[in-house]
Design a protein around this motif. Structure first.
Motif, PDB file in Angstrom:
ATOM      1  N   ARG A 136     -12.318  -2.675   2.420  1.00 41.13           N
ATOM      2  CA  ARG A 136     -13.720  -2.610   2.827  1.00 41.13           C
ATOM      3  C   ARG A 136     -14.495  -3.890   2.488  1.00 41.13           C
ATOM      4  O   ARG A 136     -15.482  -4.194   3.141  1.00 41.13           O
ATOM      5  CB  ARG A 136     -14.415  -1.418   2.154  1.00 41.13           C
ATOM      6  N   ARG A 141      -6.547   4.912  -2.077  1.00 42.99           N
ATOM      7  CA  ARG A 141      -7.635   4.684  -1.132  1.00 42.99           C
ATOM      8  C   ARG A 141      -8.919   4.279  -1.864  1.00 42.99           C
ATOM      9  O   ARG A 141      -9.625   3.362  -1.437  1.00 42.99           O
ATOM     10  CB  ARG A 141      -7.867   5.945  -0.303  1.00 42.99           C
ATOM     11  N   LYS A 197       0.834  -1.205   0.000  1.00 42.36           N
ATOM     12  CA  LYS A 197       0.000   0.000   0.000  1.00 42.36           C
ATOM     13  C   LYS A 197       0.872   1.260   0.000  1.00 42.36           C
ATOM     14  O   LYS A 197       0.586   2.220  -0.731  1.00 42.36           O
ATOM     15  CB  LYS A 197      -0.923   0.000   1.208  1.00 42.36           C
ATOM     16  N   GLY A 225      -2.191   9.094  -2.260  1.00 46.39           N
ATOM     17  CA  GLY A 225      -3.052   8.465  -1.274  1.00 46.39           C
ATOM     18  C   GLY A 225      -4.506   8.382  -1.675  1.00 46.39           C
ATOM     19  O   GLY A 225      -5.167   7.374  -1.424  1.00 46.39           O
ATOM     20  N   GLY A 266      -7.629   0.790   4.374  1.00 50.99           N
ATOM     21  CA  GLY A 266      -8.511   1.095   3.252  1.00 50.99           C
ATOM     22  C   GLY A 266      -9.350  -0.044   2.741  1.00 50.99           C
ATOM     23  O   GLY A 266     -10.229   0.162   1.895  1.00 50.99           O
ATOM     24  N   TYR A 289      -8.656  -2.950   7.308  1.00 46.88           N
ATOM     25  CA  TYR A 289      -9.694  -1.921   7.245  1.00 46.88           C
ATOM     26  C   TYR A 289      -9.073  -0.540   7.450  1.00 46.88           C
ATOM     27  O   TYR A 289      -9.404   0.417   6.727  1.00 46.88           O
ATOM     28  CB  TYR A 289     -10.757  -2.199   8.307  1.00 46.88           C
ATOM     29  N   LEU A 324      -8.491   0.626  -3.239  1.00 51.68           N
ATOM     30  CA  LEU A 324      -8.546  -0.394  -2.190  1.00 51.68           C
ATOM     31  C   LEU A 324      -9.955  -0.560  -1.640  1.00 51.68           C
ATOM     32  O   LEU A 324     -10.386  -1.678  -1.319  1.00 51.68           O
ATOM     33  CB  LEU A 324      -7.573  -0.054  -1.068  1.00 51.68           C
ATOM     34  N   SER A 325     -10.691   0.523  -1.544  1.00 51.14           N
ATOM     35  CA  SER A 325     -12.049   0.439  -1.005  1.00 51.14           C
ATOM     36  C   SER A 325     -12.983  -0.339  -1.925  1.00 51.14           C
ATOM     37  O   SER A 325     -13.997  -0.874  -1.475  1.00 51.14           O
ATOM     38  CB  SER A 325     -12.619   1.836  -0.759  1.00 51.14           C
ATOM     39  N   GLU A 362       0.812   4.190  -2.805  1.00 49.24           N
ATOM     40  CA  GLU A 362       0.588   5.603  -2.508  1.00 49.24           C
ATOM     41  C   GLU A 362       1.733   6.463  -3.024  1.00 49.24           C
ATOM     42  O   GLU A 362       1.510   7.580  -3.514  1.00 49.24           O
ATOM     43  CB  GLU A 362       0.422   5.794  -1.007  1.00 49.24           C
TER      44      GLU A 362
END
Length: 382
Positions: free
Chosen positions: A233, A179, A166, A175, A231, A228, A182-183, A170
């Motif tokens: 979910r 983000r 991660k 970022g 990022g 979590y 990844l979500s 980034e």
């Protein structure tokens, strides 16, 4: 598009890369929306998949670990049925494993590559992480660091490797872009079996079981909570199956029957895992999960193996000795005639056919094999 970019660390190029990721995400969103249509079989449902767990998901990480006791599937007859010709890739299977088939259902070509195959090449790692995902799964791994210590990548270290991935993402795209990606991505878990095998082999007392469950659930909770926080979910979690019915365990019985005590141990852990996930979803905003019931699916399969085309539910297709379960699958092992008609490829791992049918059940949620939603429904959550 992402994979062809020449991205350097300048602010201008970083901003350009971030825009490319956002454009890619918009294209993915349109594809996901189209997935409800009749011609959506190969539509990409998620931007990437990240895999954490044990040998049932491993696609070669252990090939890069040193030591004589590291479990590896880097030799024939493993991979004998892979498309394009037999080749041992590190999968404990005659071909693809369940992670591959879940990836295919999500619109990927196969499971994302092993982290340790990418780590020496930072650019390759980042591009794979952005375009398809990464697999951190390791044969022999447990939730507990002490499980088969020194011969695998334990779950806690897999999470740390994801954290490094991660950070590299980034640094390359920023970022915000990382983000969002990844979500929307799919995090696949299957771990816990090795912890239970090791625990059972130590001949514990009844009073030890509650302490084991508490330790395992604490470790599982920490892994999901850490991801979590970074990022993640969407969590697709496969529970522990009928460990007492794998050929290696059956071969220890005079009758060749299942070990009921080990199955009860597995069922107890699965119940604790179910409660954990429900609790995490209640207190972590935006967390969504699908719990795949390997235990129940195996029970149903064993009750009527012919319905799935199986002729053997108790023996290894590749192995030697009683039930083909006295040795691992090796180049000189005895091989069954029809690999698709055996539930088990080797003494502890499912065949390619079993992996395919399992992935289909988890993806579609047929006959209640997932809760509270199917893998497909999880993937389509926005």
């Amino acid at each position: 598009m992402i994979m062809r970019c020449n991205i350097n660390s300048s602010p201008a190029m970083k901003g350009f890369a971030a825009r490319l990721v956002m454009i890619s995400m918009q294209v993915w969103s349109l594809s996901a929306a189209a997935a409800a249509g009749p011609s959506s079989k190969m539509v990409r449902l998620v931007p990437a998949m990240y895999v954490l767990g044990d040998s049932t998901l491993d696609v070669g990480n252990n090939n890069y670990l040193a030591g004589p006791n590291v479990p590896r599937a880097n030799m024939p007859l493993n991979g004998v049925d892979l498309p394009g010709g037999a080749r041992a890739t590190g999968r404990f299977s005659n071909g693809y494993n369940v992670a591959d088939f879940i990836a295919m259902k999500l619109g990927l070509k196969e499971s994302p590559p092993a982290y340790l195959s990418l780590a020496p090449r930072p650019t390759a790692l980042v591009l794979s992480a952005l375009a398809a995902g990464v697999s951190y799964a390791s044969a022999g791994a447990g939730i507990l660091d002490s499980t088969n210590a020194g011969n695998n990548i334990p779950l806690s270290k897999q999470v740390r490797y994801f954290g490094s991935t991660k950070a590299a993402m980034e640094a390359r795209v920023g970022g915000a872009a990382a983000r969002v990606l990844l979500s929307r991505s799919f995090f696949l878990f299957s771990v816990g079996s090795n912890d239970l095998f090791v625990f059972a082999a130590a001949q514990p007392t009844a009073g030890d079981v509650a302490a084991l469950y508490a330790s395992l659930i604490s470790g599982y909770s920490a892994a999901i909570t850490d991801l979590y926080g970074m990022g993640a979910r969407k969590f697709g979690v496969i529970n522990v199956g009928l460990l007492g019915c794998v050929p290696a365990v059956r071969a220890l019985s005079a009758t060749g029957g299942c070990n009921d005590g080990l199955n009860l141990l597995s069922a107890g852990f699965d119940g604790a895992l179910r409660s954990l996930l429900a609790g995490l979803a209640a207190r972590l905003p935006g967390l969504a999960y699908s719990l795949a019931d390997s235990y129940n699916l195996t029970q149903v399969t064993f009750a009527n193996p012919a319905a799935s085309g199986y002729v053997s539910i108790d023996s290894a297709c590749c192995g030697s000795g009683r039930l083909g379960a006295e040795t691992d699958c090796l180049p000189n092992s005895t091989l069954c005639a029809d690999h698709d008609r055996f539930v088990f490829w080797d003494r502890t791992h499912p065949s390619q056919r079993a992996g395919e049918l399992s992935a289909a059940a988890y993806f579609d949620g047929a006959a209640g094999f997932t809760a509270p939603i199917s893998f497909h429904q999880l993937a389509r959550k926005i």
